[in-house]
Scaffold this motif. Structure first.
Motif, PDB file in Angstrom:
ATOM      1  N   MET A   1      29.085 116.884 -12.364  1.00 25.64           N
ATOM      2  CA  MET A   1      27.990 116.964 -13.326  1.00 25.64           C
ATOM      3  C   MET A   1      26.640 116.819 -12.630  1.00 25.64           C
ATOM      4  O   MET A   1      25.682 117.527 -12.956  1.00 25.64           O
ATOM      5  N   ILE A   2      26.542 115.936 -11.650  1.00 26.67           N
ATOM      6  CA  ILE A   2      25.283 115.738 -10.921  1.00 26.67           C
ATOM      7  C   ILE A   2      24.918 116.996 -10.138  1.00 26.67           C
ATOM      8  O   ILE A   2      23.767 117.427 -10.130  1.00 26.67           O
ATOM      9  N   GLU A   3      25.901 117.615  -9.479  1.00 31.13           N
ATOM     10  CA  GLU A   3      25.631 118.856  -8.742  1.00 31.13           C
ATOM     11  C   GLU A   3      25.172 119.962  -9.683  1.00 31.13           C
ATOM     12  O   GLU A   3      24.236 120.699  -9.371  1.00 31.13           O
ATOM     13  N   THR A   4      25.815 120.083 -10.830  1.00 27.82           N
ATOM     14  CA  THR A   4      25.412 121.094 -11.816  1.00 27.82           C
ATOM     15  C   THR A   4      24.009 120.798 -12.333  1.00 27.82           C
ATOM     16  O   THR A   4      23.206 121.716 -12.517  1.00 27.82           O
ATOM     17  N   LEU A   5      23.722 119.543 -12.559  1.00 19.58           N
ATOM     18  CA  LEU A   5      22.404 119.138 -13.046  1.00 19.58           C
ATOM     19  C   LEU A   5      21.312 119.524 -12.054  1.00 19.58           C
ATOM     20  O   LEU A   5      20.288 120.088 -12.434  1.00 19.58           O
TER      21      LEU A   5
ATOM     22  N   ILE B   1      15.074 115.132 -13.942  1.00 20.25           N
ATOM     23  CA  ILE B   1      15.862 116.357 -14.007  1.00 20.25           C
ATOM     24  C   ILE B   1      16.823 116.194 -15.176  1.00 20.25           C
ATOM     25  O   ILE B   1      17.514 115.177 -15.275  1.00 20.25           O
ATOM     26  N   TYR B   2      16.852 117.198 -16.054  1.00 21.53           N
ATOM     27  CA  TYR B   2      17.672 117.087 -17.250  1.00 21.53           C
ATOM     28  C   TYR B   2      18.272 118.441 -17.616  1.00 21.53           C
ATOM     29  O   TYR B   2      17.774 119.480 -17.202  1.00 21.53           O
ATOM     30  N   MET B   3      19.333 118.383 -18.389  1.00 27.68           N
ATOM     31  CA  MET B   3      19.910 119.607 -18.944  1.00 27.68           C
ATOM     32  C   MET B   3      20.839 119.246 -20.092  1.00 27.68           C
ATOM     33  O   MET B   3      21.470 118.181 -20.075  1.00 27.68           O
ATOM     34  N   PRO B   4      20.914 120.109 -21.087  1.00 28.62           N
ATOM     35  CA  PRO B   4      21.905 119.901 -22.141  1.00 28.62           C
ATOM     36  C   PRO B   4      23.299 120.064 -21.541  1.00 28.62           C
ATOM     37  O   PRO B   4      23.532 120.942 -20.710  1.00 28.62           O
ATOM     38  N   ALA B   5      24.214 119.196 -21.936  1.00 25.85           N
ATOM     39  CA  ALA B   5      25.546 119.232 -21.335  1.00 25.85           C
ATOM     40  C   ALA B   5      26.573 118.747 -22.338  1.00 25.85           C
ATOM     41  O   ALA B   5      26.264 118.016 -23.272  1.00 25.85           O
ATOM     42  N   LYS B   6      27.799 119.137 -22.118  1.00 30.91           N
ATOM     43  CA  LYS B   6      28.928 118.604 -22.869  1.00 30.91           C
ATOM     44  C   LYS B   6      29.470 117.438 -22.063  1.00 30.91           C
ATOM     45  O   LYS B   6      30.049 117.623 -20.996  1.00 30.91           O
ATOM     46  N   LEU B   7      29.250 116.230 -22.545  1.00 30.54           N
ATOM     47  CA  LEU B   7      29.625 115.032 -21.818  1.00 30.54           C
ATOM     48  C   LEU B   7      31.053 114.615 -22.152  1.00 30.54           C
ATOM     49  O   LEU B   7      31.621 115.040 -23.152  1.00 30.54           O
ATOM     50  N   THR B   8      31.599 113.780 -21.299  1.00 28.14           N
ATOM     51  CA  THR B   8      32.976 113.333 -21.485  1.00 28.14           C
ATOM     52  C   THR B   8      33.109 112.394 -22.684  1.00 28.14           C
ATOM     53  O   THR B   8      34.126 112.395 -23.356  1.00 28.14           O
ATOM     54  N   SER B   9      32.098 111.611 -22.964  1.00 26.02           N
ATOM     55  CA  SER B   9      32.147 110.663 -24.072  1.00 26.02           C
ATOM     56  C   SER B   9      31.290 111.161 -25.228  1.00 26.02           C
ATOM     57  O   SER B   9      30.115 111.483 -25.043  1.00 26.02           O
ATOM     58  N   ASP B  10      31.874 111.213 -26.422  1.00 20.51           N
ATOM     59  CA  ASP B  10      31.112 111.622 -27.605  1.00 20.51           C
ATOM     60  C   ASP B  10      30.373 110.448 -28.235  1.00 20.51           C
ATOM     61  O   ASP B  10      29.564 110.631 -29.134  1.00 20.51           O
ATOM     62  N   LYS B  11      30.646 109.267 -27.764  1.00 17.35           N
ATOM     63  CA  LYS B  11      30.045 108.066 -28.335  1.00 17.35           C
ATOM     64  C   LYS B  11      28.557 107.973 -28.012  1.00 17.35           C
ATOM     65  O   LYS B  11      27.768 107.503 -28.821  1.00 17.35           O
ATOM     66  N   TYR B  12      28.159 108.424 -26.813  1.00 15.91           N
ATOM     67  CA  TYR B  12      26.769 108.346 -26.379  1.00 15.91           C
ATOM     68  C   TYR B  12      26.232 109.752 -26.129  1.00 15.91           C
ATOM     69  O   TYR B  12      26.853 110.539 -25.424  1.00 15.91           O
ATOM     70  N   PRO B  13      25.038 110.075 -26.664  1.00 14.35           N
ATOM     71  CA  PRO B  13      24.494 111.422 -26.500  1.00 14.35           C
ATOM     72  C   PRO B  13      23.820 111.685 -25.156  1.00 14.35           C
ATOM     73  O   PRO B  13      23.517 112.822 -24.830  1.00 14.35           O
ATOM     74  N   VAL B  14      23.583 110.642 -24.351  1.00 15.48           N
ATOM     75  CA  VAL B  14      22.889 110.816 -23.066  1.00 15.48           C
ATOM     76  C   VAL B  14      23.650 110.076 -21.973  1.00 15.48           C
ATOM     77  O   VAL B  14      24.123 108.967 -22.186  1.00 15.48           O
ATOM     78  N   GLN B  15      23.754 110.728 -20.803  1.00 13.85           N
ATOM     79  CA  GLN B  15      24.203 110.042 -19.603  1.00 13.85           C
ATOM     80  C   GLN B  15      23.045 110.099 -18.614  1.00 13.85           C
ATOM     81  O   GLN B  15      22.452 111.156 -18.404  1.00 13.85           O
ATOM     82  N   ALA B  16      22.715 108.950 -18.022  1.00 12.71           N
ATOM     83  CA  ALA B  16      21.548 108.861 -17.148  1.00 12.71           C
ATOM     84  C   ALA B  16      21.937 108.317 -15.777  1.00 12.71           C
ATOM     85  O   ALA B  16      22.814 107.468 -15.663  1.00 12.71           O
ATOM     86  N   GLY B  17      21.261 108.843 -14.748  1.00 12.90           N
ATOM     87  CA  GLY B  17      21.441 108.375 -13.384  1.00 12.90           C
ATOM     88  C   GLY B  17      20.093 108.032 -12.780  1.00 12.90           C
ATOM     89  O   GLY B  17      19.062 108.585 -13.186  1.00 12.90           O
ATOM     90  N   PHE B  18      20.097 107.137 -11.815  1.00 16.13           N
ATOM     91  CA  PHE B  18      18.859 106.680 -11.181  1.00 16.13           C
ATOM     92  C   PHE B  18      19.012 106.766  -9.673  1.00 16.13           C
ATOM     93  O   PHE B  18      20.073 106.464  -9.134  1.00 16.13           O
ATOM     94  N   SER B  19      17.917 107.165  -8.983  1.00 19.96           N
ATOM     95  CA  SER B  19      17.966 107.312  -7.537  1.00 19.96           C
ATOM     96  C   SER B  19      16.630 106.914  -6.921  1.00 19.96           C
ATOM     97  O   SER B  19      15.573 107.118  -7.525  1.00 19.96           O
TER      98      SER B  19
END
Length: 127
Positions: A17-21, A36-54
């Motif tokens: 997912m990170i490489e695709t992002l 950096i963001y993009m609409p995506a189909k995430l593995t969990s339907d419980k949360y609408p956003v997955q976030a990473g920090f670097s």
């Protein structure tokens, strides 16, 4: 009900997912972050956003400093993410987001809090 947590399911950890992002995502900069963001189909339907920090190890050679900056960023995101969640759940879409810290100095918490409010508003408008 507002939840101020940042659970395991909310963290962007999938290498694929990170490489695709990074390849297909859209980006904007609000100093001191590049987002950096993009609409995506995430593995969990419980949360609408997955976030990473670097944080760049070139700008911050000590791991202590990198970890501090990531911790401050996660804290600011955790406290302000609910508005973004509400906007995304209204449209029933999901989002993958990556925050890259670009400054050469460690910013203080009030400054980062203000910047994250601007970043999250811009993310809401772009969706």
């Amino acid at each position: 009900m507002k939840t101020y947590s940042f659970n395991k399911e909310e963290k962007l950890k999938s290498r694929k997912m990170i490489e695709t992002l990074f390849r297909k995502g859209k980006a904007f900069s609000i100093f001191p972050y590049r987002v950096i963001y993009m609409p995506a189909k995430l593995t969990s339907d419980k949360y609408p956003v997955q976030a990473g920090f670097s944080v760049s190890s070139r700008k911050f050679p000590h791991a202590v400093d990198r970890n501090r900056i990531k911790r401050l960023g996660r804290e600011c995101y955790r406290l302000q993410k609910q508005e973004l969640y509400d906007a995304l759940q209204g449209k029933s879409s999901q989002l993958a987001v990556f925050f890259i810290y670009t400054d050469k100095k460690i910013a203080d918490l009030p400054t980062l809090r203000d910047k994250f409010s601007v970043i999250l508003e811009r993310l809401k408008k772009s969706i």
